[in-house]
Design an enzyme around this catalytic site. Structure first.
Site, PDB file in Angstrom:
ATOM      1  N   ARG A 222     -46.695 -14.105 -46.263  1.00 58.61           N
ATOM      2  CA  ARG A 222     -46.531 -14.220 -44.814  1.00 58.61           C
ATOM      3  C   ARG A 222     -47.236 -13.064 -44.113  1.00 58.61           C
ATOM      4  NH1 ARG A 222     -40.009 -13.086 -45.399  1.00 58.61           N
ATOM      5  NH2 ARG A 222     -40.171 -10.907 -46.083  1.00 58.61           N
ATOM      6  N   ASP A 243     -47.130 -12.486 -54.466  1.00 56.05           N
ATOM      7  CA  ASP A 243     -45.971 -11.907 -53.781  1.00 56.05           C
ATOM      8  C   ASP A 243     -44.788 -11.922 -54.737  1.00 56.05           C
ATOM      9  OD1 ASP A 243     -44.365 -10.815 -51.672  1.00 56.05           O
ATOM     10  OD2 ASP A 243     -45.681 -11.823 -50.235  1.00 56.05           O
ATOM     11  N   ASP A 266     -43.715  -9.221 -59.479  1.00 57.18           N
ATOM     12  CA  ASP A 266     -43.255  -7.948 -58.941  1.00 57.18           C
ATOM     13  C   ASP A 266     -44.245  -6.880 -59.385  1.00 57.18           C
ATOM     14  OD1 ASP A 266     -42.065  -5.565 -58.277  1.00 57.18           O
ATOM     15  OD2 ASP A 266     -40.173  -5.956 -59.314  1.00 57.18           O
ATOM     16  N   LEU A 302     -35.414  11.908 -42.550  1.00 56.96           N
ATOM     17  CA  LEU A 302     -35.459  12.525 -43.876  1.00 56.96           C
ATOM     18  C   LEU A 302     -34.094  13.057 -44.307  1.00 56.96           C
ATOM     19  CD1 LEU A 302     -37.425  13.098 -46.156  1.00 56.96           C
ATOM     20  CD2 LEU A 302     -37.926  15.309 -45.095  1.00 56.96           C
ATOM     21  N   ALA A 303     -33.345  13.593 -43.366  1.00 60.24           N
ATOM     22  CA  ALA A 303     -32.031  14.143 -43.706  1.00 60.24           C
ATOM     23  C   ALA A 303     -31.062  13.068 -44.187  1.00 60.24           C
ATOM     24  CB  ALA A 303     -31.440  14.865 -42.499  1.00 60.24           C
ATOM     25  N   ASN A 352     -44.705   8.935 -38.175  1.00 61.90           N
ATOM     26  CA  ASN A 352     -43.784   8.159 -37.344  1.00 61.90           C
ATOM     27  C   ASN A 352     -42.354   8.600 -37.620  1.00 61.90           C
ATOM     28  OD1 ASN A 352     -43.210   6.288 -35.383  1.00 61.90           O
ATOM     29  ND2 ASN A 352     -43.226   4.533 -36.757  1.00 61.90           N
ATOM     30  N   TYR A 358     -42.757   6.230 -45.880  1.00 56.32           N
ATOM     31  CA  TYR A 358     -43.797   5.233 -45.593  1.00 56.32           C
ATOM     32  C   TYR A 358     -45.101   5.919 -45.166  1.00 56.32           C
ATOM     33  CZ  TYR A 358     -45.965   1.112 -43.388  1.00 56.32           C
ATOM     34  OH  TYR A 358     -46.815   0.099 -43.040  1.00 56.32           O
ATOM     35  N   LYS A 362     -48.966   5.795 -46.827  1.00 52.55           N
ATOM     36  CA  LYS A 362     -50.107   5.266 -46.089  1.00 52.55           C
ATOM     37  C   LYS A 362     -51.181   6.333 -45.875  1.00 52.55           C
ATOM     38  CE  LYS A 362     -48.450   1.166 -45.954  1.00 52.55           C
ATOM     39  NZ  LYS A 362     -49.084   0.104 -46.764  1.00 52.55           N
ATOM     40  N   THR A 393     -46.073  -9.302 -35.786  1.00 54.69           N
ATOM     41  CA  THR A 393     -45.567  -9.936 -36.996  1.00 54.69           C
ATOM     42  C   THR A 393     -44.094 -10.300 -36.814  1.00 54.69           C
ATOM     43  OG1 THR A 393     -44.922  -7.796 -37.937  1.00 54.69           O
ATOM     44  CG2 THR A 393     -47.163  -8.569 -38.400  1.00 54.69           C
TER      45      THR A 393
END
Length: 452
Positions: A222, A243, A266, A302-303, A352, A358, A362, A393
């Protein structure tokens, strides 16, 4: 999903109210529905300019003419005639005084640009410049283009830059056709490099560019993955859509729609790389294009992030990709003159909130393609990354209304992109015509105001 503000802003009955309220007025963007055509610039007003001493002008002229353009060397005499494509060869810039050529060409041109116009500037690679001053001027052209993109975005126009290495002018056809074409509708304010790093090709078809090629797309059930599979199939590729088994039904449906082959796997499983190689070699004799699109998020500050959330994201978004590549390259399953394309993210460029895991993966992919590209160039293989911004999306559709609205407007085009917009750049990177482009990361973000 529908963009209500765009609908209202472009409706004659409500557009005045939108402007009176000071709201953004997102322009309708031109998009292709089919694959590449032989002469995309037929019936387009195409203007070519150059600074004195440039080395790419005639190559650019040949590309434009070959794509059906009747190339103009000066603005049309009719004041109401708009320019659809403007290409400027700035490879001759060497001193601060030379930079005035950018002003002289674009100052009278900007008011004459058509809606959904394309602007492309070619400039020499700064590291090849003859001295620091020339390098500075070359790099300054990138700042100029980024600023210009923010000025012309209100018309749906885009502005991009290509750094060209001396001797690589013969590799401009693919980049010029892409950045000056309708396919670049959500790519603006970006810079790519064209070099002779990768060994040359005997031919680089511009129509049905992937006919006879086998392409693997991960995360293909998708969203961006599905759009990419469809787009590659339009160019003639035999697509293997991969996928996770949990998405088998959606994967099968997408594969059937694009005429591809579904592979439920997977990619984080210990035996996944070996199984992938066996599948591709056993059924297809190998693979020509690999698009690493599969990825997950496990967002937390993060905490508050658990070790499991960190490990899951690093495993899917980075470790599995590296393991698959090592297996494909070591086994020879990825054929010579192959293409590796990686889905990074604007989060990998600017970071972000709540996405430390993440964003780390990236950003890692941006570094990975830069390091990987020279190691596979002798085999004719190119490796590049695509960094999407705010793309419409299913995940975006679930966002709170105000968060979604703000995200849509924080770019020069004042709207979200479509999965197909990302797929267009992926398809260019996957094509033979991209053989001059490797080790690059290009954003598909409408020139997002953050990280662009």
């Amino acid at each position: 999903m529908a963009d209500t503000l765009m609908t209202l802003a472009n409706n004659p009955m409500t557009g005045g109210l939108v402007r009176a309220l000071g709201l953004p007025t997102p322009p309708p963007l031109a998009r292709a529905k089919e694959g590449w055509v032989a002469q995309p610039f037929v019936d387009r007003v195409v203007l070519l300019g150059a600074a004195p001493g440039g080395f790419a002008t005639e190559a650019a002229r040949g590309v434009l003419a070959g794509a059906g353009a009747r190339v103009l060397d000066a603005l049309p005499g009719e004041e109401d005639r708009r320019v659809d494509v403007a290409l400027f060869d700035a490879t001759g810039l060497a001193t601060p005084a030379d930079a005035r050529a950018l002003y002289d060409f674009f100052h009278p041109l900007v008011p004459r640009l058509a809606r959904n116009a394309r602007v492309l500037v070619l400039v020499g690679i700064p590291e090849e410049a003859k001295g620091p001053a020339a390098a500075a001027v070359a790099r300054g052209a990138e700042g100029f283009v980024r600023s210009l993109g923010k000025e012309v975005g209100r018309r749906g126009a885009t502005a991009n830059l290509v750094y060209v290495a001396r001797g690589a002018e013969d590799r401009l056809a693919g980049p010029v056709r892409f950045f000056c074409g309708v396919q670049a509708t959500y790519v603006s304010g970006q810079a790519a490099r064209v070099t002779s790093t990768v060994r040359p090709l005997a031919s680089a078809p511009m129509v049905a560019a992937l006919k006879g090629k086998v392409a693997l797309v991960t995360g293909a059930a998708r969203g961006i993955g599905a759009a990419t599979a469809e787009r590659l199939a339009q160019e003639g590729a035999q697509v293997v859509l991969l996928d996770v088994p949990a998405l088998q039904d959606a994967l099968d449906a997408t594969a059937k729609r694009v005429g591809g082959e579904a592979l439920a796997l997977d990619i984080t499983a210990p035996d996944a790389p070996a199984r992938l190689v066996a599948e591709l070699q056993g059924r297809h004799g190998g693979v020509d294009v690999v698009v690493h699109n599969a990825g997950i998020t496990r967002d937390r500050t993060l905490a508050k992030m658990t070790p499991e959330a960190w490990d899951q994201v690093l495993s899917v978004n980075l470790a599995a990709i590296i393991a698959a590549d090592e297996a494909l390259l070591a086994s020879g399953a990825l054929r010579d003159e192959g293409r590796l394309v990686y889905l990074s993210s604007i989060s990998g460029v600017s970071g972000n909130f709540g996405q430390a895991n993440y964003a780390a993966t990236k950003a890692a992919l941006i570094g990975y393609v830069a390091a990987l590209a020279p190691t596979v160039a002798s085999r004719g293989i190119c490796a590049n990354a695509v960094a999407p911004g705010f793309i419409e999306t299913a995940m975006v559709a679930k966002m709170p209304l105000m968060t979604r609205e703000v995200g849509r407007r924080l770019n020069s085009l004042s709207q979200g992109g479509q999965p197909r917009d990302v797929a267009e750049l992926v398809t260019f990177f996957a094509s033979p015509g991209a053989y001059g482009v490797t080790g690059n990361t290009v954003r598909v973000c409408g020139q997002g105001l953050i990280g662009a």
